[in-house]
Structure formats: structure tokens, C-alpha cells
Motif scaffolding. Structure first.
Motif, short mmCIF file in Angstrom:
data_model
loop_
_atom_site.label_atom_id
_atom_site.label_comp_id
_atom_site.label_asym_id
_atom_site.label_seq_id
_atom_site.Cartn_x
_atom_site.Cartn_y
_atom_site.Cartn_z
N LYS A 6 13.89 10.92 -83.07
CA LYS A 6 13.05 10.57 -81.92
C LYS A 6 13.90 10.37 -80.66
CE LYS A 6 8.89 10.71 -83.42
NZ LYS A 6 7.94 11.69 -82.83
N THR A 7 15.06 9.78 -80.83
CA THR A 7 15.96 9.57 -79.69
C THR A 7 16.42 10.91 -79.12
OG1 THR A 7 16.75 7.48 -80.63
CG2 THR A 7 18.13 8.52 -78.96
N LEU A 8 16.73 11.85 -80.02
CA LEU A 8 17.17 13.17 -79.58
C LEU A 8 16.03 13.92 -78.88
CD1 LEU A 8 19.43 15.20 -79.41
CD2 LEU A 8 18.87 15.97 -81.73
N GLU A 9 14.82 13.80 -79.42
CA GLU A 9 13.66 14.42 -78.77
C GLU A 9 13.46 13.85 -77.37
OE1 GLU A 9 10.07 14.17 -80.97
OE2 GLU A 9 10.68 15.62 -82.49
N LEU A 10 13.57 12.53 -77.25
CA LEU A 10 13.42 11.87 -75.96
C LEU A 10 14.49 12.34 -74.98
CD1 LEU A 10 11.96 9.75 -74.23
CD2 LEU A 10 13.48 8.02 -75.19
N THR A 11 15.70 12.49 -75.46
CA THR A 11 16.80 12.96 -74.62
C THR A 11 16.55 14.38 -74.12
OG1 THR A 11 18.37 11.57 -75.85
CG2 THR A 11 19.28 13.39 -74.54
N LEU A 12 16.12 15.25 -75.02
CA LEU A 12 15.84 16.64 -74.64
C LEU A 12 14.68 16.71 -73.65
CD1 LEU A 12 16.19 18.39 -78.12
CD2 LEU A 12 17.73 18.64 -76.16
N ALA A 13 13.64 15.92 -73.91
CA ALA A 13 12.49 15.91 -73.00
C ALA A 13 12.90 15.43 -71.62
CB ALA A 13 11.38 15.03 -73.57
N SER A 14 13.70 14.38 -71.58
CA SER A 14 14.17 13.83 -70.29
C SER A 14 15.02 14.85 -69.55
CB SER A 14 14.99 12.56 -70.53
OG SER A 14 14.22 11.57 -71.17
N MET A 15 15.84 15.58 -70.31
CA MET A 15 16.69 16.61 -69.70
C MET A 15 15.83 17.68 -69.02
SD MET A 15 19.33 19.24 -71.57
CE MET A 15 17.96 20.21 -72.25
N PHE A 16 14.73 18.07 -69.68
CA PHE A 16 13.88 19.09 -69.09
C PHE A 16 13.09 18.57 -67.89
CE2 PHE A 16 14.63 21.79 -72.79
CZ PHE A 16 14.67 23.04 -72.17
N VAL A 17 12.74 17.29 -67.90
CA VAL A 17 12.09 16.70 -66.72
C VAL A 17 13.02 16.82 -65.52
CG1 VAL A 17 11.30 14.56 -65.66
CG2 VAL A 17 10.58 15.13 -67.99
N VAL A 18 14.30 16.51 -65.74
CA VAL A 18 15.30 16.60 -64.67
C VAL A 18 15.48 18.06 -64.23
CG1 VAL A 18 17.74 16.29 -64.09
CG2 VAL A 18 16.52 14.51 -65.37
N LEU A 19 15.53 18.98 -65.19
CA LEU A 19 15.70 20.40 -64.85
C LEU A 19 14.53 20.93 -64.03
CD1 LEU A 19 17.15 21.83 -68.20
CD2 LEU A 19 18.33 21.66 -66.00
#
Length: 198
Positions: A6-19
Motif C-alpha cells: 500500500k505504501t508503494l502504491e501511494l508513492t507511485l500515485a503521488s509521483m504521478f500526481v506530481v508528473l
């Protein structure tokens, strides 16, 4: 393991929000890249890529989060726009479309291993972006925003011809890139336990 996933999913999702936010403003320093009030950005590319890489569910959550943080006042939209007033802008339909575009892209490539479905999903998601965004723009100009003189439905679509070649090329690139990521990075190590295609 569940919490780590879940932490990794959250990290990836946050990365795409920034992108998506960065993609929204890469062309802000070039003022002439605005046609009919529509900024030519890389938002769509990253929104579609989010769906292809993260899957329909997480892709939709990611793009919804992007729209939400922009509406609450964080300047992540094109030309550093933000706030609830963006809801009434003629271009807000393009932002809204990211949610369905990302979801559709992710669902289309579910359990797919070949590159062709990824490219098709990316092109389909881009078409969704154009359909929702252009129709929103037309009705916004007709119903609550001051329309340019002689504005018609055909003119709204004519404006979209300017970014179309760029978006088609980027859609194909997004499909190829997402597929490549799946068969390399996302199929190995800690990513294997994630359900990014769901």
C-alpha cells in the motif's frame, strides 16, 4: 507485506500526481502554445500513463487526487491555475476527463502482455480526453462563459487540431513506454506483489 504494498502504491500515485502537475506547466513559459484558450501541455500524456502503469482503479484515484488538490487551491493546473473557480473554466472538462481516461486505459490493458493493447488503450484514453474536454469547452462558452465572436461547435473542434498531432504521438509513446515498464521494472522485485493492472 500488505502495508508495504500500500505504501508503494501511494508513492507511485503521488509521483504521478506530481508528473501531471509538472506536465501541466512545462509549456507555460512559451505563451504562444495556447490555441483558443487551450494550453498545449503534457497533462494528458502523464494522466494516460498513470492509468496504463497503475491500472484503472489506482489511475482513477491518482487523477481524481490531482483534480481535487487543484480545486482546493494548490496551483497544479495549466498556467498554475487553482481554486474552485476552475470548475467554470472552459478547459476544466479536460482535467475532469483525466479520471475516465486513466480508468479506461488501465482497464483495457488488464491482463494484457503485448504492446498493441497498450497503444490502443492510450489512443482510446486520449480520444476520451478530447471528447469530454471539447464538449465541456463548447457548452461552457455557450452557457456561462463569454464566447469568442462567431463561436461554433465546429470551431471548438477546429481549435483541437493544433495539439492533436502532438497528443497522438505522445499517446503512442505512452503505450510503448508503459508496456516497457511492465515487462521490465514492474514485473520484478517489490513491484511484483502490487496489483497495478487492476
Amino acid at each position: 507485506m500488505y502495508r508495504k504494498g500500500k505504501t508503494l502504491e501511494l508513492t507511485l500515485a503521488s509521483m504521478f500526481v506530481v508528473l501531471i502537475a509538472v506536465g501541466a506547466n512545462l509549456t507555460t513559459i512559451i505563451p504562444f502554445l495556447v490555441v483558443g484558450g487551450v494550453p498545449i501541455t503534457l497533462q494528458t500524456f502523464f494522466a494516460v500513463l498513470a492509468g496504463l502503469v497503475l491500472g484503472g482503479r489506482l489511475g482513477a484515484i491518482t487523477t481524481s487526487t490531482y483534480a481535487f488538490i487543484g480545486l482546493v487551491g494548490i496551483p497544479v493546473f495549466a498556467q498554475f491555475g487553482a481554486g474552485l473557480g476552475m470548475l467554470f473554466k472552459p478547459t476544466f472538462g479536460f482535467i475532469l476527463s483525466f479520471i475516465l481516461a486513466a480508468y479506461s486505459a488501465g482497464k483495457i490493458v488488464e491482463n494484457k502482455n503485448n504492446v498493441a493493447p497498450y497503444i490502443m488503450a492510450s489512443l482510446t484514453a486520449t480520444a476520451i480526453n478530447y471528447c469530454i474536454g471539447t464538449n465541456w469547452m463548447y457548452f461552457a462558452y455557450k452557457l456561462w462563459y463569454e464566447a469568442p465572436e462567431g463561436f461554433t461547435y465546429g470551431m471548438a473542434w477546429l481549435w483541437m487540431l493544433a495539439p492533436l498531432p502532438k497528443d497522438i504521438i505522445l499517446a503512442v509513446f505512452a503505450g510503448i513506454m508503459a508496456h516497457r515498464l511492465k515487462v521490465t521494472v514492474l514485473s520484478k522485485g517489490q513491484f511484483k506483489s502490487l496489483h497495478l493492472g487492476a
